[in-house]
Design an enzyme around this catalytic site. Sequence first.
Site, PDB file in Angstrom:
ATOM      1  N   ASP A 251      64.198  52.957  33.727  1.00  0.00           N
ATOM      2  CA  ASP A 251      64.560  52.201  34.922  1.00  0.00           C
ATOM      3  C   ASP A 251      65.458  51.005  34.654  1.00  0.00           C
ATOM      4  O   ASP A 251      65.872  50.336  35.607  1.00  0.00           O
ATOM      5  CB  ASP A 251      63.294  51.734  35.653  1.00  0.00           C
ATOM      6  CG  ASP A 251      62.503  50.706  34.858  1.00  0.00           C
ATOM      7  OD1 ASP A 251      62.317  50.922  33.631  1.00  0.00           O
ATOM      8  OD2 ASP A 251      62.072  49.694  35.441  1.00  0.00           O
TER       9      ASP A 251
ATOM     10  N   ASP B  64      60.534  56.227  29.701  1.00  0.00           N
ATOM     11  CA  ASP B  64      60.006  54.874  29.646  1.00  0.00           C
ATOM     12  C   ASP B  64      58.676  54.855  30.401  1.00  0.00           C
ATOM     13  O   ASP B  64      58.448  55.678  31.295  1.00  0.00           O
ATOM     14  CB  ASP B  64      61.023  53.928  30.301  1.00  0.00           C
ATOM     15  CG  ASP B  64      60.473  52.533  30.507  1.00  0.00           C
ATOM     16  OD1 ASP B  64      60.075  51.894  29.517  1.00  0.00           O
ATOM     17  OD2 ASP B  64      60.423  52.102  31.677  1.00  0.00           O
ATOM     18  N   ARG B  65      57.790  53.916  30.041  1.00  0.00           N
ATOM     19  CA  ARG B  65      56.484  53.868  30.699  1.00  0.00           C
ATOM     20  C   ARG B  65      56.505  52.988  31.951  1.00  0.00           C
ATOM     21  O   ARG B  65      56.382  53.479  33.073  1.00  0.00           O
ATOM     22  CB  ARG B  65      55.409  53.351  29.728  1.00  0.00           C
ATOM     23  CG  ARG B  65      53.985  53.531  30.231  1.00  0.00           C
ATOM     24  CD  ARG B  65      52.975  52.799  29.348  1.00  0.00           C
ATOM     25  NE  ARG B  65      52.867  51.384  29.724  1.00  0.00           N
ATOM     26  CZ  ARG B  65      52.011  50.526  29.156  1.00  0.00           C
ATOM     27  NH1 ARG B  65      51.232  50.936  28.167  1.00  0.00           N
ATOM     28  NH2 ARG B  65      51.958  49.269  29.561  1.00  0.00           N
ATOM     29  N   ASP B  66      56.651  51.695  31.769  1.00  0.00           N
ATOM     30  CA  ASP B  66      56.469  50.731  32.858  1.00  0.00           C
ATOM     31  C   ASP B  66      57.694  50.676  33.763  1.00  0.00           C
ATOM     32  O   ASP B  66      58.817  50.433  33.319  1.00  0.00           O
ATOM     33  CB  ASP B  66      56.189  49.345  32.288  1.00  0.00           C
ATOM     34  CG  ASP B  66      54.950  49.334  31.407  1.00  0.00           C
ATOM     35  OD1 ASP B  66      53.948  49.949  31.788  1.00  0.00           O
ATOM     36  OD2 ASP B  66      54.995  48.708  30.326  1.00  0.00           O
TER      37      ASP B  66
ATOM     38  N   ASN C  27      58.501  49.882  25.047  1.00  0.00           N
ATOM     39  CA  ASN C  27      58.416  48.563  24.426  1.00  0.00           C
ATOM     40  C   ASN C  27      57.135  47.876  24.899  1.00  0.00           C
ATOM     41  O   ASN C  27      56.877  47.803  26.104  1.00  0.00           O
ATOM     42  CB  ASN C  27      59.593  47.678  24.842  1.00  0.00           C
ATOM     43  CG  ASN C  27      60.919  48.128  24.268  1.00  0.00           C
ATOM     44  OD1 ASN C  27      60.973  48.928  23.345  1.00  0.00           O
ATOM     45  ND2 ASN C  27      62.005  47.611  24.823  1.00  0.00           N
ATOM     46  N   GLN C  28      56.343  47.354  23.957  1.00  0.00           N
ATOM     47  CA  GLN C  28      55.123  46.621  24.304  1.00  0.00           C
ATOM     48  C   GLN C  28      55.087  45.316  23.498  1.00  0.00           C
ATOM     49  O   GLN C  28      54.297  45.149  22.576  1.00  0.00           O
ATOM     50  CB  GLN C  28      53.890  47.480  24.045  1.00  0.00           C
ATOM     51  CG  GLN C  28      53.761  48.683  24.957  1.00  0.00           C
ATOM     52  CD  GLN C  28      53.624  48.306  26.426  1.00  0.00           C
ATOM     53  OE1 GLN C  28      52.933  47.354  26.764  1.00  0.00           O
ATOM     54  NE2 GLN C  28      54.291  49.046  27.302  1.00  0.00           N
TER      55      GLN C  28
END
Length: 212
Positions: free
Chosen positions: A153, A39-41, A82-83
């Site tokens: 996260d 995951d990114r953020d 997800n964006q």
Amino acid sequence: MSGRDAIREGPWVWGTTRAGARRGHRRATGALPDAVLFDRDGTLVVDVPYNGDPARVAVMPSARAAMAALRERGVPVGVVSNQSGVGRGLLTREQVDSVRLRVDDLLGPFAVWAVCPHRPEDGCGCRKPAPGLVLAACERLGATPERTVVVGDIGSDVRAAEAAGARGVLVPTPVTRPEEVAAAAETAPDLLTAVRLILRAGGPPSEPGGAR
């Protein structure tokens, strides 16, 4: 982009072809996974809601060491993110791409990026916890979902892994809900510990909610 336009477009995927992924990495063998997707953020970088500014990208603790450990073992790494700001009209594809390139500068380059631009109400098949992003990333890399690990996260990251048939590892932050931690089969206190868990050949999974 309107929500209707976004759902027609499907997930965005950047990265190498299958052949390119094989050339760019030593093939993971034995108990090592085909790929590890992050995951990114809140996982790789500090969560800045609807961020379209590369200057605001800051890496999470131990992220660099974690990526280096996987690459040293020849395991391809990717991002699944997800964006929904795109579907909400708060972000453009160009902004998402500029942030992607900045993350690659700081931590990469990553072998694949799979991004969902949809709003939750669009009902797409790629927005986590749906499996679409994980499956798209695996398809691009030529990885088997059952031999792929997803690290995130929040609970939707782990549920997306499960839905795709992959292994999920939760790295909780202050925004992770207690019930998400309790439901996770594997957890780790930080990214480097998560990667060490993943690389521990033949190691058994932890009990639900148990930290490694």
